[in-house]
Design a protein around this motif. Structure first.
Motif, PDB file in Angstrom:
ATOM      1  N   UNK A   2      74.487  71.736   2.132  1.00 45.51           N
ATOM      2  CA  UNK A   2      74.006  72.827   2.966  1.00 45.51           C
ATOM      3  C   UNK A   2      74.413  74.159   2.353  1.00 45.51           C
ATOM      4  N   UNK A   3      73.491  75.136   2.364  1.00 47.25           N
ATOM      5  CA  UNK A   3      73.744  76.394   1.670  1.00 47.25           C
ATOM      6  C   UNK A   3      73.467  77.586   2.592  1.00 47.25           C
ATOM      7  N   UNK A   4      74.416  78.507   2.613  1.00 43.28           N
ATOM      8  CA  UNK A   4      74.272  79.735   3.397  1.00 43.28           C
ATOM      9  C   UNK A   4      74.435  80.927   2.472  1.00 43.28           C
ATOM     10  N   UNK A   5      73.422  81.786   2.393  1.00 42.76           N
ATOM     11  CA  UNK A   5      73.532  83.033   1.634  1.00 42.76           C
ATOM     12  C   UNK A   5      74.174  84.084   2.528  1.00 42.76           C
ATOM     13  N   UNK A   6      75.200  84.750   2.006  1.00 43.99           N
ATOM     14  CA  UNK A   6      75.921  85.754   2.785  1.00 43.99           C
ATOM     15  C   UNK A   6      75.828  87.093   2.074  1.00 43.99           C
ATOM     16  N   UNK A  23      66.748  85.643  -5.200  1.00 42.65           N
ATOM     17  CA  UNK A  23      67.686  84.794  -5.931  1.00 42.65           C
ATOM     18  C   UNK A  23      68.180  83.659  -5.031  1.00 42.65           C
ATOM     19  N   UNK A  24      68.494  83.982  -3.783  1.00 47.52           N
ATOM     20  CA  UNK A  24      68.973  82.968  -2.851  1.00 47.52           C
ATOM     21  C   UNK A  24      67.884  81.952  -2.504  1.00 47.52           C
ATOM     22  N   UNK A  25      66.667  82.426  -2.298  1.00 52.67           N
ATOM     23  CA  UNK A  25      65.567  81.511  -1.987  1.00 52.67           C
ATOM     24  C   UNK A  25      65.269  80.584  -3.155  1.00 52.67           C
ATOM     25  N   UNK A  26      65.413  81.078  -4.363  1.00 54.07           N
ATOM     26  CA  UNK A  26      65.234  80.221  -5.546  1.00 54.07           C
ATOM     27  C   UNK A  26      66.264  79.100  -5.584  1.00 54.07           C
ATOM     28  N   UNK A  32      70.835  82.406   6.336  1.00 50.08           N
ATOM     29  CA  UNK A  32      71.368  83.677   5.859  1.00 50.08           C
ATOM     30  C   UNK A  32      72.323  84.248   6.905  1.00 50.08           C
ATOM     31  N   UNK A  33      73.411  84.828   6.420  1.00 49.97           N
ATOM     32  CA  UNK A  33      74.291  85.624   7.269  1.00 49.97           C
ATOM     33  C   UNK A  33      74.350  87.024   6.689  1.00 49.97           C
ATOM     34  N   UNK A 194      76.910  86.252  -2.008  1.00 51.20           N
ATOM     35  CA  UNK A 194      77.606  84.978  -2.121  1.00 51.20           C
ATOM     36  C   UNK A 194      76.784  83.876  -1.471  1.00 51.20           C
ATOM     37  N   UNK A 195      76.872  82.681  -2.031  1.00 42.80           N
ATOM     38  CA  UNK A 195      76.361  81.487  -1.365  1.00 42.80           C
ATOM     39  C   UNK A 195      77.548  80.619  -0.980  1.00 42.80           C
ATOM     40  N   UNK A 196      77.554  80.181   0.263  1.00 42.24           N
ATOM     41  CA  UNK A 196      78.574  79.279   0.762  1.00 42.24           C
ATOM     42  C   UNK A 196      77.968  77.877   0.799  1.00 42.24           C
ATOM     43  N   UNK A 197      78.596  76.953   0.085  1.00 42.21           N
ATOM     44  CA  UNK A 197      78.095  75.593  -0.028  1.00 42.21           C
ATOM     45  C   UNK A 197      78.901  74.670   0.894  1.00 42.21           C
TER      46      UNK A 197
END
Length: 285
Positions: A2-6, A23-26, A32-33, A194-197
């Protein structure tokens, strides 16, 4: 996984924001937060808000309010507060005049902090400044930081406002700053997020620093009218965009000092531009 772009501290830089989003969508992020400070400092805040509203419609997004949104709301609620076209407050006034009732409603309906919960993963909290103040800096030099972290009811806190990317460990607890999208510090001014994995072990951060079209942002400074309304503050932000070096605080402090020495007193925002000019020449090498 699971991935959250912050993303935080956008500061009206819609061009950098769009770069980070793509970049995050790629990378197939799931949610998103956004950590606040959507507007001010860069031109055309309405363009950033348009992107934010489009994201709200298309994706699962979580929004909180930053200190810049608080400034805008406080100014609307206290019209006696005087902002002027000057390097001290012209950027704030320019931003305020380019916002709509929809924007103010959006800000009012947000909190300054949130908690993220998802089945199978540990809860974490997120904020702009701190959990109780949008303007508090959660940095090691803050005497209150250890107390905040020791009383934290989760193992992870994510905060904006610092414009830096860093991980600070407090025993089993962790504080993460994802950097600034719009007025990034360090990394030669590259936009940051940042991406939180989410994994079987919990959450793991990955920082990104991205090139983007800084020249297009600089052109907007020239065409928007913001330079005429907040000249030296705009020059300081342009310098930060080009280099990653922020001199706004030392320049403001020196302009206040010079004004007080020359005129016997200083009252923000009434700092004559000649002191901003002198401060800019001394501070920005």
């Amino acid at each position: 996984m699971f991935k959250i772009a912050i993303m935080g501290d956008i500061h009206s830089n819609h061009i950098a924001l769009e770069t980070c989003i793509l970049h995050a969508l790629d990378r197939d992020v799931d949610e998103f937060i956004f950590l606040g400070d959507y507007v001010s400092d860069c031109p055309y805040p309405q363009r950033t808000m348009k992107v934010i509203y489009e994201m709200k419609k298309k994706y699962c997004c979580h929004f909180i309010r930053g200190n810049r949104e608080d400034y805008m709301l406080n100014h609307r609620n206290h019209p006696e507060e005087r902002w002027t076209y000057s390097s001290a407050s012209g950027n704030l006034l320019y931003t305020y005049e380019n916002l709509t009732e929809k924007d103010f409603d959006f800000y009012e309906n947000m909190d300054i902090q949130g908690i993220y919960r998802k089945n199978g993963y540990p809860d974490f909290r997120y904020c702009h400044g701190s959990l109780t103040s949008s303007n508090e800096l959660l940095k090691p030099e803050n005497d209150n930081l250890e107390n905040i972290m020791s009383n934290l009811d989760v193992e992870l806190l994510i905060g904006g406002h610092t414009h830096t990317q860093e991980v600070i460990q407090f025993g089993s607890k962790m504080l993460i700053h994802p950097g600034s999208v719009g007025i990034p510090w360090y990394y030669d001014g590259k936009t940051q997020y940042m991406i939180l994995y989410g994994t079987e072990k919990g959450w793991k951060e990955e920082f990104y620093q991205l090139d983007y079209d800084v020249n297009a942002v600089k052109e907007e400074f020239r065409t928007s009218g913001i330079m005429e309304k907040a000249f030296y503050w705009s020059k300081l932000n342009l310098h930060a965009l080009s280099t990653g070096d922020d001199y706004t605080t030392p320049c403001l402090q020196l302009a206040r000092k010079l004004c007080k020495e020359a005129e016997g007193s200083v009252l923000w925002p009434d700092i004559p531009e000649k002191y901003w000019e002198l401060a800019y020449q001394k501070v920005v090498k």
